[in-house]
Design a protein around this motif. Structure first.
Motif, PDB file in Angstrom:
ATOM      1  N   ASP A   1      -8.334   2.705  12.644  1.00  0.00           N
ATOM      2  CA  ASP A   1      -8.981   2.551  11.320  1.00  0.00           C
ATOM      3  C   ASP A   1      -8.100   3.256  10.461  1.00  0.00           C
ATOM      4  O   ASP A   1      -7.852   2.843   9.178  1.00  0.00           O
ATOM      5  N   THR A   2      -7.705   4.479  10.864  1.00  0.00           N
ATOM      6  CA  THR A   2      -6.979   5.369   9.922  1.00  0.00           C
ATOM      7  C   THR A   2      -5.788   4.696   9.563  1.00  0.00           C
ATOM      8  O   THR A   2      -5.277   4.703   8.193  1.00  0.00           O
ATOM      9  N   LEU A   3      -4.832   4.069  10.082  1.00  0.00           N
ATOM     10  CA  LEU A   3      -3.874   3.320  10.122  1.00  0.00           C
ATOM     11  C   LEU A   3      -3.980   2.156   9.070  1.00  0.00           C
ATOM     12  O   LEU A   3      -3.451   1.910   8.136  1.00  0.00           O
ATOM     13  N   MET A   4      -5.125   1.486   9.272  1.00  0.00           N
ATOM     14  CA  MET A   4      -5.526   0.416   8.365  1.00  0.00           C
ATOM     15  C   MET A   4      -5.787   0.793   6.804  1.00  0.00           C
ATOM     16  O   MET A   4      -5.456   0.126   6.106  1.00  0.00           O
ATOM     17  N   ALA A   5      -6.422   1.919   6.947  1.00  0.00           N
ATOM     18  CA  ALA A   5      -6.725   2.608   5.440  1.00  0.00           C
ATOM     19  C   ALA A   5      -5.577   3.003   4.969  1.00  0.00           C
ATOM     20  O   ALA A   5      -5.644   2.810   3.655  1.00  0.00           O
ATOM     21  N   MET A   6      -4.716   3.734   5.750  1.00  0.00           N
ATOM     22  CA  MET A   6      -3.663   4.190   4.969  1.00  0.00           C
ATOM     23  C   MET A   6      -2.602   3.068   4.473  1.00  0.00           C
ATOM     24  O   MET A   6      -2.105   2.951   3.285  1.00  0.00           O
ATOM     25  N   THR A   7      -2.637   1.976   5.202  1.00  0.00           N
ATOM     26  CA  THR A   7      -1.912   0.563   4.694  1.00  0.00           C
ATOM     27  C   THR A   7      -2.325  -0.018   3.608  1.00  0.00           C
ATOM     28  O   THR A   7      -1.837  -0.193   2.731  1.00  0.00           O
ATOM     29  N   ALA A   8      -4.067   0.218   3.494  1.00  0.00           N
ATOM     30  CA  ALA A   8      -4.478  -0.496   2.439  1.00  0.00           C
ATOM     31  C   ALA A   8      -4.270   0.307   1.006  1.00  0.00           C
ATOM     32  O   ALA A   8      -4.143  -0.348  -0.018  1.00  0.00           O
ATOM     33  N   ASP A   9      -4.315   1.524   1.301  1.00  0.00           N
ATOM     34  CA  ASP A   9      -4.088   2.471   0.191  1.00  0.00           C
ATOM     35  C   ASP A   9      -2.456   2.154  -0.514  1.00  0.00           C
ATOM     36  O   ASP A   9      -2.479   2.262  -1.511  1.00  0.00           O
ATOM     37  N   SER A  10      -1.836   2.120   0.411  1.00  0.00           N
ATOM     38  CA  SER A  10      -0.481   1.682   0.210  1.00  0.00           C
ATOM     39  C   SER A  10      -0.207   0.644  -0.629  1.00  0.00           C
ATOM     40  O   SER A  10       0.601   0.537  -1.484  1.00  0.00           O
ATOM     41  N   ILE A  11      -0.739  -0.398  -0.083  1.00  0.00           N
ATOM     42  CA  ILE A  11      -0.818  -1.815  -0.766  1.00  0.00           C
ATOM     43  C   ILE A  11      -1.596  -1.776  -2.103  1.00  0.00           C
ATOM     44  O   ILE A  11      -0.901  -2.156  -3.187  1.00  0.00           O
ATOM     45  N   GLU A  12      -2.470  -0.939  -2.374  1.00  0.00           N
ATOM     46  CA  GLU A  12      -3.160  -0.914  -3.730  1.00  0.00           C
ATOM     47  C   GLU A  12      -2.327  -0.224  -4.589  1.00  0.00           C
ATOM     48  O   GLU A  12      -2.260  -0.501  -5.784  1.00  0.00           O
ATOM     49  N   ARG A  13      -1.480   0.900  -4.207  1.00  0.00           N
ATOM     50  CA  ARG A  13      -0.604   1.482  -4.949  1.00  0.00           C
ATOM     51  C   ARG A  13       0.607   1.108  -5.325  1.00  0.00           C
ATOM     52  O   ARG A  13       1.494   1.655  -6.148  1.00  0.00           O
ATOM     53  N   CYS A  14       1.084   0.082  -4.536  1.00  0.00           N
ATOM     54  CA  CYS A  14       2.455  -0.410  -4.767  1.00  0.00           C
ATOM     55  C   CYS A  14       2.134  -1.623  -5.834  1.00  0.00           C
ATOM     56  O   CYS A  14       1.449  -2.323  -5.681  1.00  0.00           O
TER      57      CYS A  14
ATOM     58  N   LEU B   1       4.995  -3.878  -6.143  1.00  0.00           N
ATOM     59  CA  LEU B   1       5.683  -5.072  -5.322  1.00  0.00           C
ATOM     60  C   LEU B   1       4.693  -6.043  -5.162  1.00  0.00           C
ATOM     61  O   LEU B   1       3.697  -5.918  -4.754  1.00  0.00           O
ATOM     62  N   ALA B   2       5.396  -7.373  -5.441  1.00  0.00           N
ATOM     63  CA  ALA B   2       4.720  -8.632  -5.094  1.00  0.00           C
ATOM     64  C   ALA B   2       4.418  -8.489  -3.317  1.00  0.00           C
ATOM     65  O   ALA B   2       5.335  -7.732  -2.648  1.00  0.00           O
ATOM     66  N   PRO B   3       3.272  -9.096  -2.911  1.00  0.00           N
ATOM     67  CA  PRO B   3       3.043  -9.101  -1.574  1.00  0.00           C
ATOM     68  C   PRO B   3       4.174  -9.328  -0.655  1.00  0.00           C
ATOM     69  O   PRO B   3       4.366  -8.678   0.141  1.00  0.00           O
ATOM     70  N   ASP B   4       4.896 -10.531  -0.894  1.00  0.00           N
ATOM     71  CA  ASP B   4       5.958 -10.773  -0.148  1.00  0.00           C
ATOM     72  C   ASP B   4       7.213  -9.855   0.095  1.00  0.00           C
ATOM     73  O   ASP B   4       7.622  -9.513   1.099  1.00  0.00           O
ATOM     74  N   MET B   5       7.260  -9.204  -1.091  1.00  0.00           N
ATOM     75  CA  MET B   5       8.571  -8.087  -1.126  1.00  0.00           C
ATOM     76  C   MET B   5       7.849  -6.920  -0.654  1.00  0.00           C
ATOM     77  O   MET B   5       8.729  -6.201   0.131  1.00  0.00           O
ATOM     78  N   LEU B   6       6.718  -6.620  -0.583  1.00  0.00           N
ATOM     79  CA  LEU B   6       6.123  -5.460   0.135  1.00  0.00           C
ATOM     80  C   LEU B   6       6.230  -5.671   1.775  1.00  0.00           C
ATOM     81  O   LEU B   6       6.812  -4.845   2.394  1.00  0.00           O
ATOM     82  N   ILE B   7       5.995  -6.786   2.217  1.00  0.00           N
ATOM     83  CA  ILE B   7       6.151  -7.030   3.727  1.00  0.00           C
ATOM     84  C   ILE B   7       7.533  -7.025   3.970  1.00  0.00           C
ATOM     85  O   ILE B   7       7.721  -6.271   5.196  1.00  0.00           O
ATOM     86  N   LEU B   8       8.354  -7.814   3.061  1.00  0.00           N
ATOM     87  CA  LEU B   8       9.964  -7.464   3.637  1.00  0.00           C
ATOM     88  C   LEU B   8      10.321  -6.252   3.328  1.00  0.00           C
ATOM     89  O   LEU B   8      11.125  -5.930   4.366  1.00  0.00           O
ATOM     90  N   SER B   9       9.858  -5.470   2.529  1.00  0.00           N
ATOM     91  CA  SER B   9      10.340  -4.011   2.517  1.00  0.00           C
ATOM     92  C   SER B   9       9.693  -3.141   3.807  1.00  0.00           C
ATOM     93  O   SER B   9      10.542  -2.317   4.288  1.00  0.00           O
TER      94      SER B   9
END
Length: 110
Positions: free
Chosen positions: A11-24, A26-34
């Motif tokens: 749950d903590t890892l998922m929350a950290m990831t969601a927070d990172s995605i919100e603050r980034c 980058l386009a979603p595909d570029m985020l995943i590739l990064s």
């Protein structure tokens, strides 16, 4: 600290990831590739790649795009890391397929 979840680490890892995605920005595909490039650089285990399979599929990423990332970063991270990543990605895909087959079998048994 009290927890109401049976999977507090996940749950903590998922929350950290969601927070990172919100603050980034980058386009979603570029985020995943990064993120995949970073996983390769760190010699991440298969489970780390497994966590990125669903988002990658949701963004309609292709095996060719993944291969392009591995080719692009090979001169930086080296052959050993790229080959290790390829093996770990293959293992993660195998795990995902096994889980999907198990879920399908359980759904068919209802």
């Amino acid at each position: 600290m009290s927890t109401t979840s049976e999977t507090p680490v996940l749950d903590t890892l998922m929350a950290m990831t969601a927070d990172s995605i919100e603050r980034c920005g980058l386009a979603p595909d570029m985020l995943i590739l990064s993120r995949i490039a970073a996983l390769v650089a760190m010699d991440a285990p298969p489970v780390s790649y497994l966590a990125h399979l669903e988002p990658a599929m949701r963004e309609h990423m292709t095996a060719s795009q993944l291969q392009d990332v591995l080719v692009a970063i090979a001169p930086i991270v080296g052959t050993a890391r790229v080959m290790s990543a390829a093996a770990h990605i293959t293992e993660a895909l195998g795990i995902a397929i096994a889980v999907a087959e198990d879920e399908a079998a359980r759904m068919g048994g209802r």
